[in-house]
Design an enzyme around this catalytic site. Sequence first.
Site, PDB file in Angstrom:
ATOM      1  CE  LYS A 158      77.739  35.766  13.090  1.00 17.45           C
ATOM      2  NZ  LYS A 158      77.017  37.026  13.337  1.00 17.45           N
TER       3      LYS A 158
HETATM    4  C1  E4P Z   1      74.475  36.717  15.769  1.00 14.64           C
HETATM    5  O1  E4P Z   1      75.663  36.685  15.557  1.00 14.64           O
HETATM    6  C2  E4P Z   1      73.542  37.578  15.026  1.00 14.64           C
HETATM    7  O2  E4P Z   1      74.223  38.756  14.621  1.00 14.64           O
HETATM    8  C3  E4P Z   1      72.357  38.052  15.818  1.00 14.64           C
HETATM    9  O3  E4P Z   1      72.388  37.603  17.144  1.00 14.64           O
HETATM   10  C4  E4P Z   1      71.067  37.962  15.104  1.00 14.64           C
HETATM   11  O4  E4P Z   1      70.043  38.443  15.958  1.00 14.64           O
HETATM   12  P1  E4P Z   1      68.601  38.862  15.437  1.00 14.64           P
HETATM   13  O5  E4P Z   1      67.761  37.645  15.327  1.00 14.64           O
HETATM   14  O6  E4P Z   1      68.094  39.786  16.510  1.00 14.64           O
HETATM   15  O7  E4P Z   1      68.803  39.560  14.125  1.00 14.64           O
END
Ligand code: E4P
Length: 218
Positions: A85
Site C-alpha cells: 500500500k
Molecule cells: C483503508 O485502507 C484505510 O485503512 C481505512 O479505510 C481508513 O479509514 P478511517 O478513515 O476510518 O481511518
Amino acid sequence: MKIFLDTADLNEIRRAADAGLIDGITTNPSLVAQVAQDGAVTDMYRDICEAVDGPVSLEVVAVERDSMIEEGRKLADIHENAVVKVPLTEDGLKACRALRSENIPVNVTLCFSVSQALLAAKAGATFISPFIGRIDDISGEGMQLIHQIRQVYDNYGFATEILAASIRHPMHVVEAMLIGADCCTIPSKVLWQLSKHPLTDKGLDAFLKDWNAAGTEI
Ligand code: E4P
C-alpha cells in the site's frame, strides 16, 4: 463485491475469516500501531496474511520513491497474499509503477479525488482506495467520488479495482455496492452490523416462543 476487513487485529480477522465472510484485509499504520506489541511487525504481518485466503494490504511508511520501493519489496516478500500500500503522492505513484513492473500488487491509498484515481490507474495500481468517510467528515459527498471513479474507469477500461475505504456504517457499504465498487474495506463493527435487522430478531423470538409453547421437538 469483495469484502475486506479494515483492521490489524488478529482476533477480529480470525472471527470474520472463520465465518467465511471476508475476501481480504487492509491495514494502515494507525491500525497497526493500535495492536503492535513491540517494534517489529513482520511476524504479525505474516500471521495476518496466513489468516485469510486473499489480498492483505500492508502499507509503506517511507515517503520517498526509492525508499518506498525498497520497503514495498520487503513487505511483498513477507507472504504471497501481501499487497503493498502506497500513498497517493507523486513519489507514491512512481513507486507504484516500479513495483507493478516487478509484478508486485499495489493498493494506492489516501485517494480523495477522481483526478488522483486516474493517475493511480495510469500507474498500474491493482487497487485504488477512495476514503469515503473522511470526505463526509468535512461535509463532502464521499459516495460521489465512488460514482465518478467508476465512470472514469469504465469509460476507459482501466483494470484497477475500486476499493471503497473509510467506511463508517452499513449504508456506506450498500451504496458502494449499488454503484459497483469492486471491493469495500470495513471495520469489524460494521461487518457485524450488516447482519442485523430488528425484524429478524423479532421474528426469531416469535418462532421460538410458538415452538416452545407447543412443546414441539426435532
Ligand atoms: C483503508 O485502507 C484505510 O485503512 C481505512 O479505510 C481508513 O479509514 P478511517 O478513515 O476510518 O481511518
